[in-house]
Scaffold this active site. Sequence first.
Site, short mmCIF file in Angstrom:
data_model
loop_
_atom_site.label_atom_id
_atom_site.label_comp_id
_atom_site.label_asym_id
_atom_site.label_seq_id
_atom_site.Cartn_x
_atom_site.Cartn_y
_atom_site.Cartn_z
N ASP A 152 0.87 -1.18 0.00
CA ASP A 152 0.00 0.00 0.00
C ASP A 152 0.91 1.23 0.00
O ASP A 152 1.66 1.46 0.95
CB ASP A 152 -0.90 -0.01 1.25
N LYS B 2 -4.32 11.68 -2.03
CA LYS B 2 -3.34 12.26 -1.11
C LYS B 2 -2.29 13.02 -1.93
O LYS B 2 -2.63 13.94 -2.63
CB LYS B 2 -2.77 11.17 -0.22
N ARG C 43 1.13 14.96 12.46
CA ARG C 43 1.73 14.74 11.14
C ARG C 43 1.81 16.04 10.35
O ARG C 43 0.81 16.75 10.21
CB ARG C 43 0.88 13.76 10.31
#
Length: 414
Positions: free
Chosen positions: A201, A227, A375
Amino acid sequence: MKNPLEPDCAALDQRDRERFAPLQELFAPGARGIIYFDAGSIGPMPADAPRRVQETLQSQWRIGRRRSWNDTDWLEQPRRLGARLAPVIGASADDVVVGDSTSVNLYKLIRNALSIAAPRRVIVAERDAFPTDLYVVEGIAEAGLAELRVIANAGELNQALAPGDVAVVALSHVDYRSSERHDMRAVCALARTHGALTVWDLSHSAGAVRIELRECGADFAVSCGYKYLCGGPGAPSLFYVHPKWHDAAWPAICGWMGHADTFAFRRQFTPATGPARHLVGSPPVVANVVFGAAAEIWSRVDIEAIDARHRSLSDTLIALLERRCHGFGIELQGPREHERRGGHVAIRFERASALVQALCDRGVVASSREPDTVRFSLHPITTRHVELEDAVERLRDLLDKAAWRDARYQHHVV
Ligand SMILES: *Cc1c(COP(=O)(O)O)cnc(C)c1O
């Protein structure tokens, strides 16, 4: 006052200008005053996307209607997009196709790998993988189609493979919390030695750092499209099948779009050749058109330069965080070396969610993950070094004032 040991962000951006400014202009600017470090949740919008959608709706749908299936590239999009995006993940054009979601593609490819590896039936997965990736393998096991062997980390891989019964090793290339990146080449070699297939992935590495699927000998891979790849909200996912497995087994879900001759309407299923056999139903045309705007940008990109720029951005951020936010209870969570990191820089902070909400109120969009991860997802094209400096200043100020303690930041948000 500038510390001579700190990175000179303006100079780093100046260095990148010639190569990256033209690419940056292909993206629409975000909201004014907002520093966006969350390409790992949803990437920025290509400037050309709205025009393309408008054109598709107005001329291909409103006017063309059914004829557009014949007159336009609607049916070709899954293969075309895959071919354009293939170099970004170190694959050849014929080995990548776009369609369905990451979760669905994981299901299809893991099932396909199980068919190829039969009678072996063990899937090795990581305990702390992204939840949907685990749900998919648990569901396959629950249906009696495989047996699950869960490992804590890559260090346990050798032991998990030792019995010689593993069919599939299914791993995230990059951990969605810590940003730790597996050594793909080493894992593929180890799996191969033990007769197991690999399914990767790439959601937190594709479009951020260099990936060499073909060279590493990866068997299968999937990646999220919305993303770093900037395919748009809910964009379809892309998937890779190594050429030696193109025609090795029937797809897990057989549908008319995976048929060798869809519009012959044959009674019998004959799988298409190559990864396109894993397509199932009609393509999401409008979503593919949006993704096409991003794929156009990716086709102009040198992936080595992307990787180098991501390294520069993330090394700079780590240096700034460590120099300016020292002593506030934050620490680098993931690895320090670029080769072992993915698209984001992760730090640990006990009240990660409150910190991220407070940061967001100060114009810096990052994200948090339970229990204590913050993050900063850096886009290799659109993020600028000066934004890192600005964001770290805002972060330092709010840590200094302990502004994250405010009552309004204490509830949970997405
Ligand atoms: C974002 C992400 C997904 C998304 O899956 P969808 O089915 O496309 O919603 C899957 N796996 C990982 C590791 C992710 O980061």
